[in-house]
Design an enzyme around this catalytic site. Structure first.
Site, PDB file in Angstrom:
ATOM      1  N   PHE A 152       4.849  -8.690   6.705  1.00 15.64           N
ATOM      2  CA  PHE A 152       5.837  -9.455   7.474  1.00 15.64           C
ATOM      3  C   PHE A 152       5.911  -9.026   8.935  1.00 15.64           C
ATOM      4  O   PHE A 152       6.360  -9.787   9.783  1.00 15.64           O
ATOM      5  CB  PHE A 152       7.234  -9.326   6.830  1.00 15.64           C
ATOM      6  CG  PHE A 152       7.947  -8.043   7.172  1.00 15.64           C
ATOM      7  CD1 PHE A 152       8.657  -7.923   8.359  1.00 15.64           C
ATOM      8  CD2 PHE A 152       7.908  -6.939   6.330  1.00 15.64           C
ATOM      9  CE1 PHE A 152       9.298  -6.735   8.684  1.00 15.64           C
ATOM     10  CE2 PHE A 152       8.537  -5.757   6.645  1.00 15.64           C
ATOM     11  CZ  PHE A 152       9.240  -5.653   7.837  1.00 15.64           C
ATOM     12  N   GLU A 179       5.627 -13.851   2.685  1.00 13.50           N
ATOM     13  CA  GLU A 179       6.549 -14.941   2.360  1.00 13.50           C
ATOM     14  C   GLU A 179       7.834 -14.861   3.179  1.00 13.50           C
ATOM     15  O   GLU A 179       8.638 -15.783   3.165  1.00 13.50           O
ATOM     16  CB  GLU A 179       6.861 -14.949   0.854  1.00 13.50           C
ATOM     17  CG  GLU A 179       7.533 -13.691   0.311  1.00 13.50           C
ATOM     18  CD  GLU A 179       6.547 -12.553  -0.024  1.00 13.50           C
ATOM     19  OE1 GLU A 179       5.592 -12.349   0.730  1.00 13.50           O
ATOM     20  OE2 GLU A 179       6.780 -11.868  -1.028  1.00 13.50           O
ATOM     21  N   CYS A 284       3.812  -0.620  12.266  1.00 13.52           N
ATOM     22  CA  CYS A 284       3.060   0.417  11.552  1.00 13.52           C
ATOM     23  C   CYS A 284       2.650   1.540  12.480  1.00 13.52           C
ATOM     24  O   CYS A 284       2.237   2.597  12.026  1.00 13.52           O
ATOM     25  CB  CYS A 284       1.824  -0.203  10.926  1.00 13.52           C
ATOM     26  SG  CYS A 284       0.826  -1.062  12.134  1.00 13.52           S
TER      27      CYS A 284
HETATM   28  P1  NAD Z   1       4.328  -5.397   1.437  1.00 14.62           P
HETATM   29  O1  NAD Z   1       3.369  -4.410   0.885  1.00 14.62           O
HETATM   30  O2  NAD Z   1       5.640  -5.558   0.770  1.00 14.62           O
HETATM   31  O3  NAD Z   1       3.659  -6.857   1.492  1.00 14.62           O
HETATM   32  C1  NAD Z   1       2.383  -7.070   2.062  1.00 14.62           C
HETATM   33  C2  NAD Z   1       1.755  -8.288   1.384  1.00 14.62           C
HETATM   34  O4  NAD Z   1       1.578  -8.005  -0.007  1.00 14.62           O
HETATM   35  C3  NAD Z   1       2.604  -9.537   1.475  1.00 14.62           C
HETATM   36  O5  NAD Z   1       1.775 -10.642   1.712  1.00 14.62           O
HETATM   37  C4  NAD Z   1       3.258  -9.612   0.099  1.00 14.62           C
HETATM   38  O6  NAD Z   1       3.524 -10.931  -0.308  1.00 14.62           O
HETATM   39  C5  NAD Z   1       2.219  -8.983  -0.804  1.00 14.62           C
HETATM   40  N1  NAD Z   1       2.816  -8.301  -1.962  1.00 14.62           N
HETATM   41  C6  NAD Z   1       4.029  -7.694  -2.021  1.00 14.62           C
HETATM   42  N2  NAD Z   1       4.233  -7.175  -3.248  1.00 14.62           N
HETATM   43  C7  NAD Z   1       3.123  -7.437  -3.974  1.00 14.62           C
HETATM   44  C8  NAD Z   1       2.723  -7.144  -5.323  1.00 14.62           C
HETATM   45  N3  NAD Z   1       3.512  -6.466  -6.145  1.00 14.62           N
HETATM   46  N4  NAD Z   1       1.512  -7.557  -5.728  1.00 14.62           N
HETATM   47  C9  NAD Z   1       0.696  -8.232  -4.907  1.00 14.62           C
HETATM   48  N5  NAD Z   1       1.029  -8.546  -3.629  1.00 14.62           N
HETATM   49  C10 NAD Z   1       2.228  -8.152  -3.161  1.00 14.62           C
HETATM   50  O7  NAD Z   1       4.531  -4.990   2.994  1.00 14.62           O
HETATM   51  P2  NAD Z   1       5.548  -5.606   4.033  1.00 14.62           P
HETATM   52  O8  NAD Z   1       6.918  -5.124   3.704  1.00 14.62           O
HETATM   53  O9  NAD Z   1       5.315  -7.053   4.220  1.00 14.62           O
HETATM   54  O10 NAD Z   1       5.043  -4.906   5.366  1.00 14.62           O
HETATM   55  C11 NAD Z   1       5.455  -3.632   5.782  1.00 14.62           C
HETATM   56  C12 NAD Z   1       4.445  -2.579   5.392  1.00 14.62           C
HETATM   57  O11 NAD Z   1       3.177  -2.875   5.950  1.00 14.62           O
HETATM   58  C13 NAD Z   1       4.797  -1.193   5.912  1.00 14.62           C
HETATM   59  O12 NAD Z   1       4.537  -0.252   4.918  1.00 14.62           O
HETATM   60  C14 NAD Z   1       3.857  -1.007   7.085  1.00 14.62           C
HETATM   61  O13 NAD Z   1       3.549   0.329   7.400  1.00 14.62           O
HETATM   62  C15 NAD Z   1       2.653  -1.722   6.596  1.00 14.62           C
HETATM   63  N6  NAD Z   1       1.783  -2.105   7.692  1.00 14.62           N
HETATM   64  C16 NAD Z   1       0.665  -1.353   7.889  1.00 14.62           C
HETATM   65  C17 NAD Z   1      -0.171  -1.651   8.929  1.00 14.62           C
HETATM   66  C18 NAD Z   1      -1.399  -0.830   9.168  1.00 14.62           C
HETATM   67  O14 NAD Z   1      -2.161  -1.171  10.038  1.00 14.62           O
HETATM   68  N7  NAD Z   1      -1.652   0.222   8.420  1.00 14.62           N
HETATM   69  C19 NAD Z   1       0.112  -2.729   9.774  1.00 14.62           C
HETATM   70  C20 NAD Z   1       1.248  -3.488   9.536  1.00 14.62           C
HETATM   71  C21 NAD Z   1       2.081  -3.157   8.482  1.00 14.62           C
END
Ligand code: NAD
Length: 499
Positions: A152, A179, A284
């Site tokens: 997100f 989403e 991040c």
């Molecule tokens: P998230 O892991 O909750 O979601 C990421 C994606 O995975 C979304 O599209 C979501 O719909 C999907 N998803 C969520 N739960 C799932 C499941 N159980 N099974 C399959 N798919 C699933 O992350 P978020 O809250 O959207 O984003 C924040 C996180 O992303 C933080 O931890 C941040 O550090 C990380 N992030 C990392 C980087 C990097 O470059 N390392 C960059 C941006 C964000």
């Protein structure tokens, strides 16, 4: 309810026109209100998207590099001239302030510009006369259908780390955005169509775990590029590779800023505030642990607290420095970390709970928060908080600070603040982190270098964009070639040797 915006899939160059079996709420976090409903894909819909993308790729992969580059350039021009529209969508659904949203689109655009040079990036090598009358050369070819699953916090930039290169290299893509803020990517899909990209090469499938799991399993999907939290990144990596896919899965972070006693404390304080609270800490690469090498901690904390008192929290469309958090659930989770820090004995220097805000009372607010006397055992240090909470840890030496950073489970970004070139050089060499800033608090690599962390911040061995991105979205082939000439012939069953 009827006034709510519907956000649906974009497949084969058009929006999906059939009703969804299930949907998710999309909020404006500054208002605390639902403003839209996003359709969630079923397994059947994902199957359909893969079929469309597979067919489109067969033709796209054979289009000339000149043609592909023209489409990339056209897309870049449209993106550049209409980036404010994307930024507004991001602010409405994510909450970050408009200037920050615009900044993320611009950083994503840099990868588009990098991908415009794809003819050069795809050049192989050629060895004439490797053996008598035999030439050997290498080529890189596209993978097929590439899936991108994004978080997100950067609804435009993170997908743009991947799709410009994937498409330029001759793949088709299916994006499953978060989403929570799904609209920006749909507008980007419209830009691709306007740029002349053939239908079916860029597809958007909205949804949740159902859609993600189908992409992980589907035999027609060649690769998965994932960015999100570490537990999900690990899950994606394990399941994607188990199913034979190429996977790069970028996870969470805890970025440390090490401040040495000789640093310029005003610059360090500015950097800590900008990198700690920009985008409400939902980056991040945000700095969340400041490691102060004594005796400077008291002076540095005073400067940081003073700057924090001037920060305006509020609606991203108004004059604010920092917007709300993305959802009420996430705001409550971050606030519960603040409670935990107090309970565990950290000193709360600035309390962001119950902030004064320039925005609707129902918004998902949490003000900038500063802790001092944080110790390595505390949960606010161990865990990724992903909100506007900065923790100060005091150490006695460079070595103690370095050891702390190297012991942490995450290794995404880090920064050192110092005026000592030798110390900075030692740090860049010794620190176990993928991206290092020297007097730069958010060292996000420029598009022609690659973005990626170490340890629990990345699963897989390929970072995003730059030459590693080109490598990820292509596979190598080596051709050994001989054109018949009368000097050849005869039978020889021995292993071929270069002569
Ligand atoms: P998230 O892991 O909750 O979601 C990421 C994606 O995975 C979304 O599209 C979501 O719909 C999907 N998803 C969520 N739960 C799932 C499941 N159980 N099974 C399959 N798919 C699933 O992350 P978020 O809250 O959207 O984003 C924040 C996180 O992303 C933080 O931890 C941040 O550090 C990380 N992030 C990392 C980087 C990097 O470059 N390392 C960059 C941006 C964000």
């Amino acid at each position: 309810m009827s006034e709510l915006k519907r956000i649906t899939h974009f497949i084969n160059g058009e929006y999906w026109n059939q009703p969804a079996q299930s949907t998710g709420d999309v909020y404006n976090p500054a208002l605390g209100q639902v403003i839209g409903k996003v359709d969630f894909a079923t397994v059947e819909l994902v199957n359909h998207a893969v079929e469309v993308a597979t067919n489109a790729q067969l033709e796209w992969r054979n289009s000339s590099l000149a043609k592909r580059t023209q489409v990339l350039f056209a897309f870049r021009e449209i993106l550049n001239s209409r980036k404010e529209e994307i930024a507004k969508l991001i602010t409405a659904e994510h909450g970050k302030v408009l200037s920050d949203a615009l900044g993320e689109v611009t950083r994503g655009q840099e990868v588009v510009e990098f991908a415009c040079g794809i003819p050069h990036l795809l050049k192989g090598s050629y060895s004439e006369g490797a053996s008598t009358s035999i030439d050997v050369y290498s080529i890189r070819q596209p993978l097929g259908v590439c899936a991108i699953i994004s978080p997100f916090n950067f609804p435009a930039m993170v997908p743009m780390w991947f799709f410009p290169i994937a498409i330029a290299a001759g793949n088709s893509v299916i994006i499953k955005p978060s989403e929570k803020d799904p609209s920006a990517i749909n507008l980007i899909a419209e830009f691709w169509k306007a740029a002349g990209l053939p239908d079916g090469v860029f597809n958007v499938v909205h949804g949740d775990k159902v859609a993600v799991d189908r992409l992980l399993e589907h035999p027609g999907v060649s690769s998965i590029s994932f960015v999100g939290s570490t537990p999900i990144a690990r899950y994606i990596y394990e399941n994607g590779t188990k199913n034979g896919k190429r996977v790069q899965a970028l996870g969470g972070a805890k970025n440390h800023m090490l401040v040495l006693p000789d640093a310029d404390l005003d610059l360090a304080a500015d950097a800590a505030v900008n990198a700690g609270f920009g985008s409400a800490g939902e980056r991040c690469m945000a700095i969340s642990a400041l490691v102060a090498v004594e005796p400077i901690a008291d002076a540095l904390i005073a400067k940081i607290a003073e700057r924090m008192s001037g920060l305006k929290t509020g609606d991203g469309t108004a004059e604010s420095d920092m917007g709300p958090l993305v959802t009420a659930v996430h705001r409550d989770k971050v606030a519960s970390f603040v409670d935990a820090g107090v309970r565990e004995g950290a000193k709360l220097v600035v309390d962001g709970r119950n902030p004064k805000v320039n925005g609707a009372a129902e918004g998902f607010w949490l003000g900038p928060t500063l802790f001092d006397q944080v110790t390595p055992a505390m949960s606010i240090y161990q865990e990724e908080i992903f909100g506007p909470v900065l923790s100060v840890l005091r150490v006695k030496s460079y070595e103690e600070g370095l050891a702390l950073i190297n012991r942490h489970q995450y290794g995404n970004g880090t920064a050192i603040f110092t005026n000592d070139g030798g110390a900075a050089r030692k740090f860049q060499n010794e620190v176990l982190v993928g991206m290092v800033g020297i007097n730069v608090p958010i060292p996000v690599p420029t598009a022609y270098y690659s973005f990626g962390g170490w340890k629990n911040s990345l699963f897989g061995d390929t970072h995003a964009h730059g030459t590693e991105g080109v490598h990820f979205f292509t596979r190598g082939k080596v051709v050994t070639s001989r054109w018949l000439d009368p000097s050849h012939g005869g039978i020889n069953l021995g292993f071929p040797q270069n002569r």
